[in-house]
Design an enzyme around this catalytic site. Structure first.
Site, PDB file in Angstrom:
ATOM      1  N   GLU A   1       0.681  -0.730   0.227  1.00 27.19           N
ATOM      2  CA  GLU A   1      -0.131   0.070   0.085  1.00 27.19           C
ATOM      3  C   GLU A   1       0.493   1.159  -0.182  1.00 27.19           C
ATOM      4  O   GLU A   1       0.756   2.376  -0.588  1.00 27.19           O
ATOM      5  CB  GLU A   1      -1.364  -0.117   1.060  1.00 27.19           C
ATOM      6  CG  GLU A   1      -2.299  -1.146   1.359  1.00 27.19           C
ATOM      7  CD  GLU A   1      -3.057  -0.719  -0.070  1.00 27.19           C
ATOM      8  OE1 GLU A   1      -2.872  -0.394  -0.662  1.00 27.19           O
ATOM      9  OE2 GLU A   1      -3.530  -2.194   0.105  1.00 27.19           O
TER      10      GLU A   1
ATOM     11  N   HIS B   1       1.646   1.874  -3.264  1.00 28.21           N
ATOM     12  CA  HIS B   1       1.265   3.295  -3.641  1.00 28.21           C
ATOM     13  C   HIS B   1       1.103   4.432  -3.702  1.00 28.21           C
ATOM     14  O   HIS B   1       0.230   5.063  -4.311  1.00 28.21           O
ATOM     15  CB  HIS B   1      -0.663   2.452  -4.035  1.00 28.21           C
ATOM     16  CG  HIS B   1      -1.099   1.642  -4.962  1.00 28.21           C
ATOM     17  ND1 HIS B   1      -0.920   0.954  -5.592  1.00 28.21           N
ATOM     18  CD2 HIS B   1      -1.118  -0.249  -3.868  1.00 28.21           C
ATOM     19  CE1 HIS B   1      -1.397  -0.292  -5.926  1.00 28.21           C
ATOM     20  NE2 HIS B   1      -0.844  -0.818  -4.848  1.00 28.21           N
TER      21      HIS B   1
ATOM     22  N   GLU C   1      -0.778  -2.368  -9.671  1.00 30.35           N
ATOM     23  CA  GLU C   1      -1.153  -3.881  -8.441  1.00 30.35           C
ATOM     24  C   GLU C   1       0.479  -4.528  -8.387  1.00 30.35           C
ATOM     25  O   GLU C   1       0.950  -4.687  -7.653  1.00 30.35           O
ATOM     26  CB  GLU C   1      -2.278  -4.729  -8.953  1.00 30.35           C
ATOM     27  CG  GLU C   1      -3.690  -3.825  -8.519  1.00 30.35           C
ATOM     28  CD  GLU C   1      -3.877  -3.179  -6.764  1.00 30.35           C
ATOM     29  OE1 GLU C   1      -3.180  -4.021  -5.899  1.00 30.35           O
ATOM     30  OE2 GLU C   1      -4.154  -1.495  -6.655  1.00 30.35           O
TER      31      GLU C   1
END
Length: 302
Positions: free
Chosen positions: A143, A146, A217
């Site tokens: 995460e 990202h 991803e």
């Protein structure tokens, strides 16, 4: 740079750049076509579409937190979670995001925000209950990747053509802005042209955006695995999340499906034409990549 310590993959970067170029070309083609076909409304549709995209980017953290009914937590409320994020941010040499927890049995996590300095990383109570410390660290590293790579901005820009095309479709369908008035001799052909253009652009944008999302991803998996040096922990977390998603009531999964693009694993999978409509790569593809990273690092996967 905030993401300087996240290892890059040139192959993935090249593919993502190509998709972004195609989406940019699609956006330009749409705007030019609108200018020549509907000179009186092209400017307004373009400005409105860009305005919607800007709002989505600017308020992405607030919208996502509200959608998941999540709350921001302090280091006193969640010391272990904050400590883990502190260590990972130090490793990645990036600003620490805000930390949130969503009271949901769905085992998942997401990160969003318009910049590394205005971001939030959120986990559900379901994932906290199911993962051990190393697995949770792998998820959080994913995460944080990202956040460091500004993926919310990337995906917002990528979706601009689709947003404008969707607006044009609605205007054409409901006769907005003079496109669909049947009592006007010029209105009906304009309606058909508008509908055809918008549907084609939306379809192309939809599939290209999903493709870009899957690349993002894979990039986050890779970056997170190299940051922690424990690809096996992330692989184990992904298997647990995907395997236990089946135990969650369907109505709860459907309620969270709007957050699919943000989650580390989709709550509801797209119609499977070999994952063409999915926002995430298949579990098999993600595990294969992590196995290659483990071999490269000389570490076991289990």
């Amino acid at each position: 740079m905030a993401h300087s310590r996240f290892l890059k993959d040139r192959g993935l970067t090249a593919r993502m750049t190509l998709v972004m170029f195609l989406l940019g070309a699609l956006f330009v083609a749409l705007v030019v076509t609108l200018m020549y076909t509907f000179q009186n409304i092209a400017f307004f549709i373009g400005i409105a579409g860009i305005g919607i995209a800007f709002y989505q980017w600017w308020s992405s953290d607030k919208v996502a937190m509200r959608a998941m009914r999540a709350r921001e937590v302090t280091p006193e409320e969640a010391p272990e979670l904050h400590g883990m994020i502190d260590r990972l941010c130090a490793l990645a040499d990036m600003p620490k995001p805000r930390v949130g927890i969503a009271d949901s049995d769905i085992p998942n996590a997401f990160a969003t925000g318009r910049s590394p300095n205005r971001s939030v990383v959120c986990v559900t109570t379901g994932i906290l209950q199911r993962l051990d410390a190393e697995e949770l660290e792998g998820v959080l590293a994913h995460e944080l990747s990202h956040v460091a790579h500004r993926d919310v901005l990337v995906m917002t820009v990528a979706s601009s053509a689709g947003i404008i095309a969707a607006m044009l479709t609605r205007s054409a369908q409901f006769g907005g802005l003079g496109l669909g008035r049947r009592n006007n001799n010029n209105g009906f052909p304009a309606y058909l042209v508008a509908l055809a253009i918008s549907l084609v652009v939306y379809a192309i944008s939809f599939f290209l955006t999903r493709l870009l999302s899957r690349y993002r991803e894979l990039c986050a998996d890779r970056s997170g695995a190299f940051l922690t040096q424990k690809p096996g922990a992330l692989a184990s977390a992904l298997q647990k999340i995907s395997g236990q998603m089946a135990a969650i009531p369907t109505r709860d999964l459907r309620a969270a499906s709007a957050m699919n693009a943000f989650f580390i694993a989709p709550a509801v999978k797209g119609v499977d034409f070999k994952t063409l409509t999915s926002t995430h790569p298949s579990l098999e593809q993600r595990l294969e990549q992590l196995a290659r990273i483990a071999a490269e690092l000389g570490r076991p996967m289990d």
